[in-house]
Design an enzyme around this catalytic site. Structure first.
Site, PDB file in Angstrom:
ATOM      1  CD  GLU A   1       1.783  28.200 -41.296  1.00  0.00           C
ATOM      2  OE1 GLU A   1       2.391  27.369 -41.008  1.00  0.00           O
ATOM      3  OE2 GLU A   1       0.541  28.023 -41.904  1.00  0.00           O
ATOM      4  CE1 TYR A   2       9.586  29.502 -33.578  1.00  0.00           C
ATOM      5  CE2 TYR A   2       8.101  27.927 -32.749  1.00  0.00           C
ATOM      6  CZ  TYR A   2       9.503  28.469 -32.670  1.00  0.00           C
ATOM      7  OH  TYR A   2       9.972  28.362 -31.317  1.00  0.00           O
ATOM      8  CG  ASP A   3       9.676  33.347 -37.370  1.00  0.00           C
ATOM      9  OD1 ASP A   3      10.070  33.577 -38.552  1.00  0.00           O
ATOM     10  OD2 ASP A   3       9.930  32.715 -36.603  1.00  0.00           O
TER      11      ASP A   3
ATOM     12  CB  SER B   1      34.530   8.883 -14.604  1.00  0.00           C
ATOM     13  OG  SER B   1      34.688  10.160 -14.278  1.00  0.00           O
ATOM     14  CG  LEU B   2      31.525   5.890 -19.032  1.00  0.00           C
ATOM     15  CD1 LEU B   2      31.101   6.662 -20.714  1.00  0.00           C
ATOM     16  CD2 LEU B   2      30.664   4.700 -18.761  1.00  0.00           C
TER      17      LEU B   2
ATOM     18  CE  LYS C   1      32.970   8.328 -23.650  1.00  0.00           C
ATOM     19  NZ  LYS C   1      33.455   9.648 -23.925  1.00  0.00           N
TER      20      LYS C   1
ATOM     21  CE  LYS D   1      37.726   7.552 -25.817  1.00  0.00           C
ATOM     22  NZ  LYS D   1      37.702   8.793 -25.133  1.00  0.00           N
TER      23      LYS D   1
ATOM     24  CD  GLU E   1      22.827   4.623 -24.157  1.00  0.00           C
ATOM     25  OE1 GLU E   1      23.579   5.822 -23.909  1.00  0.00           O
ATOM     26  OE2 GLU E   1      22.143   4.199 -23.527  1.00  0.00           O
TER      27      GLU E   1
HETATM   28  C1  LIG Z   1      25.552   6.832 -16.896  1.00  0.00           C
HETATM   29  C2  LIG Z   1      27.026   6.494 -17.275  1.00  0.00           C
HETATM   30  C3  LIG Z   1      27.830   6.808 -15.883  1.00  0.00           C
HETATM   31  C4  LIG Z   1      27.019   5.174 -17.503  1.00  0.00           C
HETATM   32  C5  LIG Z   1      27.182   7.464 -18.525  1.00  0.00           C
HETATM   33  N1  LIG Z   1      28.297   8.249 -18.463  1.00  0.00           N
HETATM   34  C6  LIG Z   1      28.590   9.026 -19.489  1.00  0.00           C
HETATM   35  N2  LIG Z   1      29.753   9.745 -19.329  1.00  0.00           N
HETATM   36  C7  LIG Z   1      30.520   9.583 -17.973  1.00  0.00           C
HETATM   37  C8  LIG Z   1      31.809  10.202 -18.292  1.00  0.00           C
HETATM   38  N3  LIG Z   1      31.791  11.506 -18.946  1.00  0.00           N
HETATM   39  C9  LIG Z   1      32.906  12.105 -18.344  1.00  0.00           C
HETATM   40  N4  LIG Z   1      32.773  13.684 -18.931  1.00  0.00           N
HETATM   41  C10 LIG Z   1      33.779  14.483 -18.632  1.00  0.00           C
HETATM   42  C11 LIG Z   1      34.923  13.983 -17.673  1.00  0.00           C
HETATM   43  C12 LIG Z   1      34.857  12.617 -17.064  1.00  0.00           C
HETATM   44  N5  LIG Z   1      33.837  11.974 -17.555  1.00  0.00           N
HETATM   45  C13 LIG Z   1      30.926  11.774 -20.054  1.00  0.00           C
HETATM   46  C14 LIG Z   1      29.562  11.222 -19.756  1.00  0.00           C
HETATM   47  C15 LIG Z   1      27.966   8.677 -20.801  1.00  0.00           C
HETATM   48  C16 LIG Z   1      28.300   9.628 -21.893  1.00  0.00           C
HETATM   49  C17 LIG Z   1      27.356   9.162 -22.951  1.00  0.00           C
HETATM   50  C18 LIG Z   1      27.847   9.947 -24.320  1.00  0.00           C
HETATM   51  N6  LIG Z   1      28.810  10.810 -24.158  1.00  0.00           N
HETATM   52  O1  LIG Z   1      27.269   9.870 -25.448  1.00  0.00           O
HETATM   53  C19 LIG Z   1      26.500   8.102 -23.064  1.00  0.00           C
HETATM   54  N7  LIG Z   1      25.845   7.982 -24.196  1.00  0.00           N
HETATM   55  N8  LIG Z   1      26.300   7.614 -21.832  1.00  0.00           N
HETATM   56  C20 LIG Z   1      26.879   7.594 -20.645  1.00  0.00           C
HETATM   57  N9  LIG Z   1      26.692   7.093 -19.584  1.00  0.00           N
END
Ligand SMILES: CC(C)(C)c1nc(N2CCN(c3ncccn3)CC2)c2cc(C(N)=O)c(N)nc2n1
Length: 332
Positions: free
Chosen positions: A40-42, A87-88, A120, A315, A118
């Site tokens: 149906e979708y197609d 970054s994180l 990662k 991590k 959350e």
């Molecule tokens: C908005 C913030 C900065 C708090 C943030 N930053 C993230 N990241 C930053 C570093 N990142 C990064 N990537 C490439 C090079 C350097 N840093 C990769 C994304 C998050 C990544 C994920 C995920 N992977 O599931 C997530 N649930 N929440 C995030 N939230």
């Protein structure tokens, strides 16, 4: 050619087909809960493709027919991020995450701080812009200040809506990832073609997003999880948890395993739980992202030049890195 008059009923049928097809995309790819059969979708999609072929002037950038790709781009334009993509910082054990919690409480002068935990996702960061609910831009993270305009490729990711369920102007951010079984299928295919396999799903997703042939991107099953609203205060959002609900209401795919934690101990319990359970997932995760829930607290904590002080990556212990053992063997 004189402006051909397009019959009103054709315009109405095209608009109705678009809405209907995007709704079924949402049900299938975001909710994983389709309400019509594939045939149906197609049928709906074939009818829309036929009408757009008969009346090319009706094709719009956010039409679901753009999801199947078919463009070969010269290259990607550079685009400046509205707000830098930060970054994180990383932590690897309980002692370090407790230290993060102590620092947060000290700065806030608060005895109790709620966090959102959350998973990662090990994918590629993406920024998505919508104007009045319509997709207008998809950009890679790049160096955090500017990235590449990969909009044509992003349109082929079925879980990323081309039209939001509310006509808002918003920028959101998340991860585009390749599911593990798609990663395996793709590497088998590459082996048959004598091509080198991708080392991991993140590289496969990044390599796919960099393809200039959008049909090739559409042929690979990329997926997404969205986790961030730029300027959430513009939408009356006060916490990260509210932001995740808002993203779901707009029609984005949001990871179902995120958890609102009353304190850091609940974050540690969550981290331990998913260190074990991550093998159940059909995507790679390399840890937990821990975020102070309240946005007013995030504003007080602020950010360093590269990372927020209100979030950190917790991590998982890396899989036993074979190469280290291998190196020792070679040195012997
Ligand atoms: C908005 C913030 C900065 C708090 C943030 N930053 C993230 N990241 C930053 C570093 N990142 C990064 N990537 C490439 C090079 C350097 N840093 C990769 C994304 C998050 C990544 C994920 C995920 N992977 O599931 C997530 N649930 N929440 C995030 N939230």
């Amino acid at each position: 050619m004189s402006e051909r008059k397009i019959p009103k009923e054709v315009i109405e049928e095209v608009e109705r087909l678009r809405e209907e097809i995007e709704y079924h995309n949402y049900r299938y790819y975001v909710l994983n809960d389709p309400v019509i059969t594939d045939e149906e979708y197609d049928k709906l999609m074939r009818r829309l493709i036929e009408l757009e072929r008969m009346y090319p002037e009706l094709v719009t950038p956010d039409s679901p027919t753009q999801r199947v790709g078919g463009k070969v781009l010269e290259g990607f334009k550079t685009v400046k991020h509205s707000v830098p993509m930060l970054s994180l910082d990383n932590t690897y054990n309980e002692e370090e995450i407790l230290e993060f919690d102590r620092r947060v409480k000290k700065t806030l002068q608060e005895a109790e701080v709620e966090y959102v935990a959350e998973l990662k996702i090990d994918g590629v960061s993406i920024a998505l812009r919508y104007e009045n609910g319509k997709f207008v831009l998809g950009a890679t993270r790049g160096d955090g200040i500017e990235g590449e305009d990969v909009s044509e490729n992003v349109k082929t990711v079925r879980s990323i809506p081309l039209r939001l369920r509310k006509p808002v102007t918003v920028e959101v951010r998340g991860e585009i990832y390749m599911p593990v079984d798609e990663f395996k299928r793709l590497n088998d295919e590459r082996e048959e073609e004598g091509l080198p396999p991708f080392a991991n799903p993140r590289n496969a997703a990044a390599g796919t997003l960099r393809q200039l042939n959008t049909a090739l991107v559409a042929a690979r099953r990329l997926d997404s999880f969205i986790y961030y609203v730029v300027h959430p205060e513009n939408y009356g959002l006060k916490t990260q948890w509210e932001a995740l609900q808002f993203l779901k209401e707009l029609g984005f795919k949001v990871n179902p395993h995120s958890k609102l934690c009353k304190n850091i101990q609940e974050v540690i319990d969550y981290w331990r739980e998913w260190e074990e359970r991550k093998k159940e997932l059909d995507y790679w995760v390399d840890g937990v992202v821990v975020k102070v829930n309240r946005f007013d607290f995030q504003r007080i904590l602020g950010e360093t030049s590269k990372a927020p002080r209100w979030a950190i990556a917790f991590k998982f212990p890396a899989e036993q890195a074979r190469t280290r053992v291998l190196d020792v063997t070679i040195q012997v």
